[in-house]
Design a protein around this motif. Structure first.
Motif, PDB file in Angstrom:
ATOM      1  N   PRO A   1      70.460  72.335 -43.023  1.00 35.35           N
ATOM      2  CA  PRO A   1      69.007  72.161 -42.920  1.00 35.35           C
ATOM      3  C   PRO A   1      68.244  73.118 -43.820  1.00 35.35           C
ATOM      4  O   PRO A   1      68.672  74.256 -44.058  1.00 35.35           O
ATOM      5  N   THR A   2      67.097  72.655 -44.322  1.00 32.63           N
ATOM      6  CA  THR A   2      66.277  73.505 -45.189  1.00 32.63           C
ATOM      7  C   THR A   2      65.751  74.727 -44.454  1.00 32.63           C
ATOM      8  O   THR A   2      65.361  75.713 -45.086  1.00 32.63           O
ATOM      9  N   ALA A   3      65.744  74.684 -43.116  1.00 27.27           N
ATOM     10  CA  ALA A   3      65.320  75.857 -42.340  1.00 27.27           C
ATOM     11  C   ALA A   3      66.176  77.077 -42.679  1.00 27.27           C
ATOM     12  O   ALA A   3      65.689  78.214 -42.647  1.00 27.27           O
ATOM     13  N   PHE A   4      67.452  76.870 -43.028  1.00 27.54           N
ATOM     14  CA  PHE A   4      68.311  77.993 -43.388  1.00 27.54           C
ATOM     15  C   PHE A   4      67.775  78.707 -44.625  1.00 27.54           C
ATOM     16  O   PHE A   4      67.817  79.931 -44.721  1.00 27.54           O
ATOM     17  N   ASP A   5      67.273  77.930 -45.597  1.00 28.26           N
ATOM     18  CA  ASP A   5      66.742  78.543 -46.812  1.00 28.26           C
ATOM     19  C   ASP A   5      65.389  79.202 -46.573  1.00 28.26           C
ATOM     20  O   ASP A   5      64.912  79.949 -47.413  1.00 28.26           O
ATOM     21  N   LEU A   6      64.770  78.908 -45.429  1.00 30.84           N
ATOM     22  CA  LEU A   6      63.536  79.599 -45.039  1.00 30.84           C
ATOM     23  C   LEU A   6      63.822  80.868 -44.251  1.00 30.84           C
ATOM     24  O   LEU A   6      62.901  81.553 -43.804  1.00 30.84           O
ATOM     25  N   GLY A   7      65.107  81.161 -44.047  1.00 34.63           N
ATOM     26  CA  GLY A   7      65.474  82.369 -43.317  1.00 34.63           C
ATOM     27  C   GLY A   7      65.596  82.168 -41.825  1.00 34.63           C
ATOM     28  O   GLY A   7      65.627  83.143 -41.071  1.00 34.63           O
ATOM     29  N   LEU A   8      65.656  80.920 -41.383  1.00 28.80           N
ATOM     30  CA  LEU A   8      65.759  80.608 -39.967  1.00 28.80           C
ATOM     31  C   LEU A   8      67.134  80.038 -39.673  1.00 28.80           C
ATOM     32  O   LEU A   8      67.652  79.221 -40.432  1.00 28.80           O
ATOM     33  N   GLY A   9      67.731  80.455 -38.584  1.00 26.13           N
ATOM     34  CA  GLY A   9      68.999  79.903 -38.166  1.00 26.13           C
ATOM     35  C   GLY A   9      68.809  79.054 -36.932  1.00 26.13           C
ATOM     36  O   GLY A   9      67.719  78.941 -36.379  1.00 26.13           O
ATOM     37  N   GLY A  10      69.878  78.448 -36.480  1.00 26.62           N
ATOM     38  CA  GLY A  10      69.820  77.689 -35.245  1.00 26.62           C
ATOM     39  C   GLY A  10      69.938  76.203 -35.461  1.00 26.62           C
ATOM     40  O   GLY A  10      70.056  75.712 -36.583  1.00 26.62           O
ATOM     41  N   TRP A  11      69.876  75.504 -34.369  1.00 25.67           N
ATOM     42  CA  TRP A  11      70.017  74.059 -34.369  1.00 25.67           C
ATOM     43  C   TRP A  11      68.704  73.427 -34.809  1.00 25.67           C
ATOM     44  O   TRP A  11      67.621  73.831 -34.370  1.00 25.67           O
ATOM     45  N   VAL A  12      68.786  72.424 -35.696  1.00 21.95           N
ATOM     46  CA  VAL A  12      67.597  71.742 -36.210  1.00 21.95           C
ATOM     47  C   VAL A  12      67.773  70.248 -35.943  1.00 21.95           C
ATOM     48  O   VAL A  12      68.139  69.476 -36.831  1.00 21.95           O
ATOM     49  N   PRO A  13      67.520  69.801 -34.716  1.00 20.73           N
ATOM     50  CA  PRO A  13      67.751  68.394 -34.380  1.00 20.73           C
ATOM     51  C   PRO A  13      66.700  67.472 -34.998  1.00 20.73           C
ATOM     52  O   PRO A  13      65.509  67.784 -35.027  1.00 20.73           O
ATOM     53  N   THR A  14      67.155  66.328 -35.466  1.00 26.19           N
ATOM     54  CA  THR A  14      66.263  65.331 -36.057  1.00 26.19           C
ATOM     55  C   THR A  14      65.499  64.597 -34.968  1.00 26.19           C
ATOM     56  O   THR A  14      66.071  64.168 -33.967  1.00 26.19           O
ATOM     57  N   VAL A  15      64.199  64.439 -35.175  1.00 22.78           N
ATOM     58  CA  VAL A  15      63.350  63.652 -34.277  1.00 22.78           C
ATOM     59  C   VAL A  15      63.221  62.222 -34.806  1.00 22.78           C
ATOM     60  O   VAL A  15      63.361  61.249 -34.067  1.00 22.78           O
ATOM     61  N   GLU A  16      62.952  62.099 -36.098  1.00 22.99           N
ATOM     62  CA  GLU A  16      62.799  60.781 -36.743  1.00 22.99           C
ATOM     63  C   GLU A  16      63.324  60.871 -38.159  1.00 22.99           C
ATOM     64  O   GLU A  16      63.162  61.888 -38.837  1.00 22.99           O
ATOM     65  N   LEU A  17      64.004  59.818 -38.600  1.00 26.68           N
ATOM     66  CA  LEU A  17      64.570  59.770 -39.946  1.00 26.68           C
ATOM     67  C   LEU A  17      64.335  58.388 -40.530  1.00 26.68           C
ATOM     68  O   LEU A  17      64.673  57.378 -39.913  1.00 26.68           O
ATOM     69  N   THR A  18      63.736  58.352 -41.731  1.00 28.51           N
ATOM     70  CA  THR A  18      63.543  57.112 -42.471  1.00 28.51           C
ATOM     71  C   THR A  18      64.292  57.205 -43.789  1.00 28.51           C
ATOM     72  O   THR A  18      64.209  58.226 -44.486  1.00 28.51           O
ATOM     73  N   VAL A  19      65.016  56.151 -44.127  1.00 24.60           N
ATOM     74  CA  VAL A  19      65.774  56.098 -45.379  1.00 24.60           C
ATOM     75  C   VAL A  19      65.400  54.827 -46.126  1.00 24.60           C
ATOM     76  O   VAL A  19      65.346  53.743 -45.532  1.00 24.60           O
ATOM     77  N   HIS A  20      65.138  54.974 -47.425  1.00 23.29           N
ATOM     78  CA  HIS A  20      64.947  53.832 -48.321  1.00 23.29           C
ATOM     79  C   HIS A  20      66.159  53.774 -49.250  1.00 23.29           C
ATOM     80  O   HIS A  20      66.399  54.726 -50.005  1.00 23.29           O
ATOM     81  N   VAL A  21      66.906  52.709 -49.179  1.00 24.29           N
ATOM     82  CA  VAL A  21      68.041  52.498 -50.078  1.00 24.29           C
ATOM     83  C   VAL A  21      67.534  51.689 -51.260  1.00 24.29           C
ATOM     84  O   VAL A  21      67.071  50.553 -51.099  1.00 24.29           O
ATOM     85  N   ARG A  22      67.611  52.262 -52.456  1.00 23.03           N
ATOM     86  CA  ARG A  22      66.978  51.649 -53.627  1.00 23.03           C
ATOM     87  C   ARG A  22      67.954  50.864 -54.507  1.00 23.03           C
ATOM     88  O   ARG A  22      67.571  49.878 -55.120  1.00 23.03           O
ATOM     89  N   GLN A  23      69.210  51.318 -54.579  1.00 25.56           N
ATOM     90  CA  GLN A  23      70.199  50.638 -55.401  1.00 25.56           C
ATOM     91  C   GLN A  23      71.577  50.881 -54.797  1.00 25.56           C
ATOM     92  O   GLN A  23      71.791  51.846 -54.071  1.00 25.56           O
ATOM     93  N   ARG A  24      72.507  49.997 -55.142  1.00 28.38           N
ATOM     94  CA  ARG A  24      73.890  50.212 -54.735  1.00 28.38           C
ATOM     95  C   ARG A  24      74.483  51.313 -55.616  1.00 28.38           C
ATOM     96  O   ARG A  24      74.451  51.210 -56.842  1.00 28.38           O
TER      97      ARG A  24
END
Length: 289
Positions: A220-243
């Motif tokens: 998770p990007t939180a690690f690069d912000l200096g934060l540790g711990g569990w970062v559970p996803t609430v909502e995730l959207t993905v756009h698949v553009r090409q194979r």
């Protein structure tokens, strides 16, 4: 060891779904088994869950590929049996839309909804070839100069929540850009960026379903912000553009705003032919130790 192929790999076996006969709740109802092998820290990985639900939707919709898919993670999923209930919302000539709910039975015998997905499917092979874009592949050192599991602490040991499963890391070939991996040495950049090469450990090439795993596979990007711990996803959207073309993927995720205990992560996935093959955005909670 021979390289695994699409349709014959651990990922394919572990995201397999079995349709129930009509007299057992079908049509549109599938049984699945969530594998221990795709767990991280406390729960089954969200991208793996999304790919499993997407595989079920692909069996009830008339089009083969997820174009856009959104998941809301309602309760943490654990390894073991699951049921996926699908509904076809609309079918058209070039696109179709459906919904899937992934459920598990709790210790009291009650069915609990873990994940709800809405998606529109189409045929990636039928899209026109024209590309007009200002997007450019991001800079990353060559694969051999990036950092893998053998080069330092893994995700779990770098986190205050160091107890728990890290089995998913054995199934992924992730090589982090050293500039975005300094959090693992206690020196995060504070920019909220993670860049990496990505593949499956058994060598299976990417396809639209594995892209759904890839966008949620990096630390998770939180690690690069200096934060540790569990970062559970609430909502995730993905756009698949090409194979995606055969070969390793390059993934970049970043966050611009952490507020009120939530952050967003924007992701982009590029294939070996320098094509933008997937984009993602998720909202995640930051659970501080």
């Amino acid at each position: 060891m021979a390289q695994a192929t699409i349709g014959d790999s651990e990922f394919d076996r572990d995201t397999a779904v079995t349709p129930r006969p009509d007299h057992q709740g079908g049509p549109g109802v599938f049984d699945a088994h969530l594998s221990q092998g795709w767990t991280i820290l406390r729960a089954v990985n969200g991208g793996y869950l999304l790919a499993t639900a997407a595989r079920a939707l692909g069996q009830v919709l008339p089009h083969p590929d997820p174009f856009t898919i959104t998941a809301h993670y309602l309760t943490p999923s654990g390894p073991g049996p699951a049921v996926i209930r699908t509904d076809v919302i609309r079918t058209g000539r070039t696109m179709s839309t459906g919904q899937a709910r992934l459920l598990q039975t709790d210790s009291a015998g009650h069915e609990v909804e873990r994940l709800r997905v809405t998606a529109s499917y189409g045929d990636l092979d039928g899209l026109p070839d024209d590309v007009r874009t200002s997007a450019k592949p991001f800079a990353i050192p060559p694969y051999e100069r990036c950092l893998g599991r053998a080069d330092g602490p893994d995700v779990a040991s770098a986190s205050p929540f160091s107890s728990g499963s890290t089995e998913i890391t054995e199934r992924l070939d992730i090589r982090l850009d050293p500039e975005t991996a300094r959090w693992a040495l206690g020196a995060p950049s504070g920019r909220g960026e993670i860049r990496a090469w990505f593949g499956l450990a058994d060598g299976r090439d990417a396809d639209p379903l594995s892209l759904l795993l890839a966008v949620d596979a990096l630390p998770p990007t939180a690690f690069d912000l200096g934060l540790g711990g569990w970062v559970p996803t609430v909502e995730l959207t993905v756009h698949v553009r090409q194979r995606p073309a055969p070969g390793p993927l390059r993934i970049a995720v970043s966050t611009r705003n952490l507020a009120g205990g939530f952050l967003e992560e924007d992701g982009e996935v590029w294939d070996s032919e320098d094509r933008l093959v997937a984009q993602s955005r998720q909202l995640a909670r930051v659970l501080l130790p």
